[in-house]
Design a protein around this motif. Structure first.
Motif, PDB file in Angstrom:
ATOM      1  N   MET A   1       0.827  -1.205   0.000  1.00 25.89           N
ATOM      2  CA  MET A   1       0.000   0.000   0.000  1.00 25.89           C
ATOM      3  C   MET A   1       0.861   1.253   0.000  1.00 25.89           C
ATOM      4  O   MET A   1       0.551   2.243   0.646  1.00 25.89           O
ATOM      5  CB  MET A   1      -0.929   0.010   1.212  1.00 25.89           C
ATOM      6  N   SER A   2       1.985   1.209  -0.698  1.00 23.97           N
ATOM      7  CA  SER A   2       2.893   2.345  -0.717  1.00 23.97           C
ATOM      8  C   SER A   2       2.308   3.555  -1.429  1.00 23.97           C
ATOM      9  O   SER A   2       2.807   4.663  -1.285  1.00 23.97           O
ATOM     10  CB  SER A   2       4.204   1.947  -1.390  1.00 23.97           C
ATOM     11  N   ASP A   3       1.218   3.326  -2.211  1.00 25.06           N
ATOM     12  CA  ASP A   3       0.626   4.430  -2.943  1.00 25.06           C
ATOM     13  C   ASP A   3      -0.464   5.142  -2.150  1.00 25.06           C
ATOM     14  O   ASP A   3      -1.143   6.023  -2.672  1.00 25.06           O
ATOM     15  CB  ASP A   3       0.051   3.929  -4.273  1.00 25.06           C
ATOM     16  N   VAL A   4      -0.664   4.773  -0.881  1.00 33.14           N
ATOM     17  CA  VAL A   4      -1.668   5.444  -0.049  1.00 33.14           C
ATOM     18  C   VAL A   4      -1.220   6.879   0.200  1.00 33.14           C
ATOM     19  O   VAL A   4      -0.105   7.109   0.674  1.00 33.14           O
ATOM     20  CB  VAL A   4      -1.840   4.705   1.297  1.00 33.14           C
ATOM     21  N   PRO A   5      -2.066   7.888  -0.140  1.00 27.68           N
ATOM     22  CA  PRO A   5      -1.652   9.280   0.044  1.00 27.68           C
ATOM     23  C   PRO A   5      -1.508   9.640   1.514  1.00 27.68           C
ATOM     24  O   PRO A   5      -2.215   9.110   2.371  1.00 27.68           O
ATOM     25  CB  PRO A   5      -2.795  10.072  -0.604  1.00 27.68           C
ATOM     26  N   ILE A   6      -0.572  10.554   1.803  1.00 23.70           N
ATOM     27  CA  ILE A   6      -0.390  11.044   3.169  1.00 23.70           C
ATOM     28  C   ILE A   6      -1.169  12.349   3.313  1.00 23.70           C
ATOM     29  O   ILE A   6      -0.925  13.309   2.585  1.00 23.70           O
ATOM     30  CB  ILE A   6       1.101  11.274   3.475  1.00 23.70           C
ATOM     31  N   ARG A   7      -2.092  12.376   4.245  1.00 23.11           N
ATOM     32  CA  ARG A   7      -2.964  13.531   4.433  1.00 23.11           C
ATOM     33  C   ARG A   7      -2.619  14.268   5.724  1.00 23.11           C
ATOM     34  O   ARG A   7      -2.230  13.635   6.723  1.00 23.11           O
ATOM     35  CB  ARG A   7      -4.429  13.083   4.461  1.00 23.11           C
ATOM     36  N   ASP A   8      -2.788  15.569   5.721  1.00 22.57           N
ATOM     37  CA  ASP A   8      -2.571  16.351   6.929  1.00 22.57           C
ATOM     38  C   ASP A   8      -3.656  16.056   7.958  1.00 22.57           C
ATOM     39  O   ASP A   8      -4.843  15.925   7.612  1.00 22.57           O
ATOM     40  CB  ASP A   8      -2.598  17.852   6.614  1.00 22.57           C
ATOM     41  N   ALA A   9      -3.253  15.984   9.215  1.00 19.87           N
ATOM     42  CA  ALA A   9      -4.199  15.784  10.307  1.00 19.87           C
ATOM     43  C   ALA A   9      -3.695  16.523  11.531  1.00 19.87           C
ATOM     44  O   ALA A   9      -2.525  16.915  11.610  1.00 19.87           O
ATOM     45  CB  ALA A   9      -4.372  14.293  10.617  1.00 19.87           C
ATOM     46  N   ALA A  10      -4.588  16.726  12.481  1.00 25.50           N
ATOM     47  CA  ALA A  10      -4.239  17.409  13.731  1.00 25.50           C
ATOM     48  C   ALA A  10      -4.902  16.687  14.893  1.00 25.50           C
ATOM     49  O   ALA A  10      -6.047  16.232  14.785  1.00 25.50           O
ATOM     50  CB  ALA A  10      -4.682  18.868  13.697  1.00 25.50           C
ATOM     51  N   THR A  11      -4.181  16.591  15.991  1.00 27.00           N
ATOM     52  CA  THR A  11      -4.676  15.918  17.192  1.00 27.00           C
ATOM     53  C   THR A  11      -4.462  16.832  18.392  1.00 27.00           C
ATOM     54  O   THR A  11      -3.441  17.505  18.487  1.00 27.00           O
ATOM     55  CB  THR A  11      -3.934  14.588  17.415  1.00 27.00           C
ATOM     56  N   VAL A  12      -5.430  16.836  19.300  1.00 24.85           N
ATOM     57  CA  VAL A  12      -5.342  17.660  20.505  1.00 24.85           C
ATOM     58  C   VAL A  12      -5.310  16.770  21.740  1.00 24.85           C
ATOM     59  O   VAL A  12      -6.229  15.973  21.976  1.00 24.85           O
ATOM     60  CB  VAL A  12      -6.525  18.636  20.605  1.00 24.85           C
ATOM     61  N   VAL A  13      -4.257  16.903  22.511  1.00 24.04           N
ATOM     62  CA  VAL A  13      -4.161  16.226  23.800  1.00 24.04           C
ATOM     63  C   VAL A  13      -4.746  17.190  24.822  1.00 24.04           C
ATOM     64  O   VAL A  13      -4.067  18.092  25.321  1.00 24.04           O
ATOM     65  CB  VAL A  13      -2.705  15.862  24.139  1.00 24.04           C
ATOM     66  N   LEU A  14      -6.026  17.011  25.086  1.00 24.78           N
ATOM     67  CA  LEU A  14      -6.747  17.898  26.002  1.00 24.78           C
ATOM     68  C   LEU A  14      -6.447  17.453  27.431  1.00 24.78           C
ATOM     69  O   LEU A  14      -6.647  16.281  27.775  1.00 24.78           O
ATOM     70  CB  LEU A  14      -8.245  17.826  25.711  1.00 24.78           C
ATOM     71  N   LEU A  15      -5.982  18.395  28.248  1.00 23.62           N
ATOM     72  CA  LEU A  15      -5.480  18.058  29.581  1.00 23.62           C
ATOM     73  C   LEU A  15      -6.205  18.838  30.677  1.00 23.62           C
ATOM     74  O   LEU A  15      -6.682  19.947  30.456  1.00 23.62           O
ATOM     75  CB  LEU A  15      -3.980  18.371  29.674  1.00 23.62           C
ATOM     76  N   ARG A  16      -6.238  18.235  31.860  1.00 22.63           N
ATOM     77  CA  ARG A  16      -6.691  18.936  33.061  1.00 22.63           C
ATOM     78  C   ARG A  16      -5.929  18.385  34.250  1.00 22.63           C
ATOM     79  O   ARG A  16      -5.360  17.284  34.212  1.00 22.63           O
ATOM     80  CB  ARG A  16      -8.196  18.774  33.266  1.00 22.63           C
ATOM     81  N   ASP A  17      -5.884  19.155  35.328  1.00 27.55           N
ATOM     82  CA  ASP A  17      -5.244  18.701  36.563  1.00 27.55           C
ATOM     83  C   ASP A  17      -6.227  17.845  37.353  1.00 27.55           C
ATOM     84  O   ASP A  17      -7.361  18.260  37.619  1.00 27.55           O
ATOM     85  CB  ASP A  17      -4.807  19.894  37.406  1.00 27.55           C
ATOM     86  N   GLY A  18      -5.798  16.641  37.726  1.00 20.38           N
ATOM     87  CA  GLY A  18      -6.616  15.751  38.541  1.00 20.38           C
ATOM     88  C   GLY A  18      -6.036  15.602  39.928  1.00 20.38           C
ATOM     89  O   GLY A  18      -4.965  16.135  40.243  1.00 20.38           O
ATOM     90  N   THR A  19      -6.710  14.859  40.767  1.00 21.04           N
ATOM     91  CA  THR A  19      -6.256  14.694  42.145  1.00 21.04           C
ATOM     92  C   THR A  19      -4.939  13.913  42.225  1.00 21.04           C
ATOM     93  O   THR A  19      -4.170  14.075  43.173  1.00 21.04           O
ATOM     94  CB  THR A  19      -7.322  13.955  42.967  1.00 21.04           C
ATOM     95  N   ALA A  20      -4.677  13.075  41.211  1.00 16.29           N
ATOM     96  CA  ALA A  20      -3.455  12.269  41.222  1.00 16.29           C
ATOM     97  C   ALA A  20      -2.492  12.680  40.116  1.00 16.29           C
ATOM     98  O   ALA A  20      -1.583  11.930  39.770  1.00 16.29           O
ATOM     99  CB  ALA A  20      -3.807  10.788  41.081  1.00 16.29           C
ATOM    100  N   GLY A  21      -2.688  13.879  39.561  1.00 14.43           N
ATOM    101  CA  GLY A  21      -1.808  14.348  38.498  1.00 14.43           C
ATOM    102  C   GLY A  21      -2.575  14.713  37.235  1.00 14.43           C
ATOM    103  O   GLY A  21      -3.792  14.884  37.261  1.00 14.43           O
ATOM    104  N   ILE A  22      -1.855  14.812  36.133  1.00 18.00           N
ATOM    105  CA  ILE A  22      -2.468  15.222  34.864  1.00 18.00           C
ATOM    106  C   ILE A  22      -3.398  14.141  34.337  1.00 18.00           C
ATOM    107  O   ILE A  22      -3.082  12.946  34.373  1.00 18.00           O
ATOM    108  CB  ILE A  22      -1.385  15.522  33.814  1.00 18.00           C
ATOM    109  N   GLU A  23      -4.547  14.584  33.832  1.00 14.29           N
ATOM    110  CA  GLU A  23      -5.496  13.691  33.183  1.00 14.29           C
ATOM    111  C   GLU A  23      -5.665  14.117  31.726  1.00 14.29           C
ATOM    112  O   GLU A  23      -5.617  15.305  31.407  1.00 14.29           O
ATOM    113  CB  GLU A  23      -6.852  13.717  33.891  1.00 14.29           C
ATOM    114  N   ALA A  24      -5.874  13.143  30.846  1.00 17.74           N
ATOM    115  CA  ALA A  24      -6.090  13.401  29.423  1.00 17.74           C
ATOM    116  C   ALA A  24      -7.454  12.864  29.010  1.00 17.74           C
ATOM    117  O   ALA A  24      -7.933  11.859  29.548  1.00 17.74           O
ATOM    118  CB  ALA A  24      -4.996  12.740  28.581  1.00 17.74           C
ATOM    119  N   TRP A  25      -8.066  13.545  28.042  1.00 21.28           N
ATOM    120  CA  TRP A  25      -9.349  13.089  27.509  1.00 21.28           C
ATOM    121  C   TRP A  25      -9.073  12.073  26.413  1.00 21.28           C
ATOM    122  O   TRP A  25      -8.426  12.361  25.420  1.00 21.28           O
ATOM    123  CB  TRP A  25     -10.146  14.266  26.959  1.00 21.28           C
TER     124      TRP A  25
END
Length: 252
Positions: A1-25
């Motif tokens: 599958m070397s001919d599969v096009p590479i597309r732009d994408a974006a990902t967000v690591v949404l974070l908050r402070d939890g009681t035991a440290g950083i939490e991610a969604w």
């Protein structure tokens, strides 16, 4: 599958402070998805043509352009996709001013109203400063879909509430960074290498503020695992030598 096009994408690591440290969604993608079915992922997706034309403040995207080595128009497209996908998949708006338009999320996801129309109609602009470049991953050859994905980290805005709303996930919720990694090790949660590596890179930080402050020092060189078959297994190897077993379904 070397001919599969590479597309732009974006990902967000949404974070908050939890009681035991950083939490991610984290969302667990439904098993009917073509790509990463059943995997736990961060909110994100492919860049759409309309993302570059979302409302931005003048000069927005300059820092992201410099960090990722792209022009400002490209940077705005990445930021726009990141903010749009976070709204579609978690109902969180990373805009200036901060707003709660979660009631309109389903209409945006279904295409009944465009994300740009929603923002302009409510006097909102993409908050480029809410997202910090964290890493860049390129899907290796051989997979059914390939993406050049820029990962951003961002804090949950004050007063905002992430929601399990998207039709593309079977479950979603806040998970402590350390606990998520332990779940992967115990075989309780499936993840692709970029997700595991991103969580591991966040594990040393005690607070979200510390993680955001560290973002400017991060290397943004593109990472692309090498893939090999090992008997009945498919193994991905990262540049640092770390190895991950991948679901065979990714290579259908």
């Amino acid at each position: 599958m070397s001919d599969v096009p590479i597309r732009d994408a974006a990902t967000v690591v949404l974070l908050r402070d939890g009681t035991a440290g950083i939490e991610a969604w984290l969302l667990t993608r439904v098993r009917e998805m073509v790509f990463a079915a059943g995997m736990s992922v961060f909110p994100g997706g492919r860049v759409d043509e309309a993302d570059v034309d979302l409302p931005f403040a003048p000069g927005a995207g300059a820092e992201v352009a410099e960090r990722y080595g792209v022009d400002e128009r490209h940077a705005r497209a990445l930021l726009g996709a990141a903010v749009r996908e976070t709204f579609e998949e978690a109902a969180v708006l990373l805009t200036s001013p901060v707003a709660d338009l979660s009631g309109a999320r389903a209409d945006v996801e279904a295409g009944r109203v465009s994300f740009g129309e929603l923002l302009r109609g409510n006097g909102l602009r993409i908050d480029a400063e809410a997202l910090r470049p964290w890493s860049r991953w390129i899907t290796p050859p051989g997979e059914v879909r390939r993406y050049d994905t820029r990962f951003f980290v961002g804090a949950l805005p004050d007063g905002a509430e992430a929601q399990d709303v998207t039709s593309e996930s079977s479950s979603a919720g806040w998970v402590g960074v350390g606990e998520a990694l332990e779940q992967v090790q115990r075989g309780e949660r499936g993840m692709l290498p970029p997700t595991v590596a991103t969580l591991a890179s966040l594990a040393p930080f005690r607070t979200v503020e510390q993680a955001l402050d560290a973002a400017p020092g991060r290397s943004l060189d593109a990472i692309s695992p090498t893939i090999r078959a090992d008997g009945e297994k498919v193994i991905a190897t990262l540049p640092d030598g770390s190895e991950f077993e991948l679901p065979k379904a990714l290579f259908r």
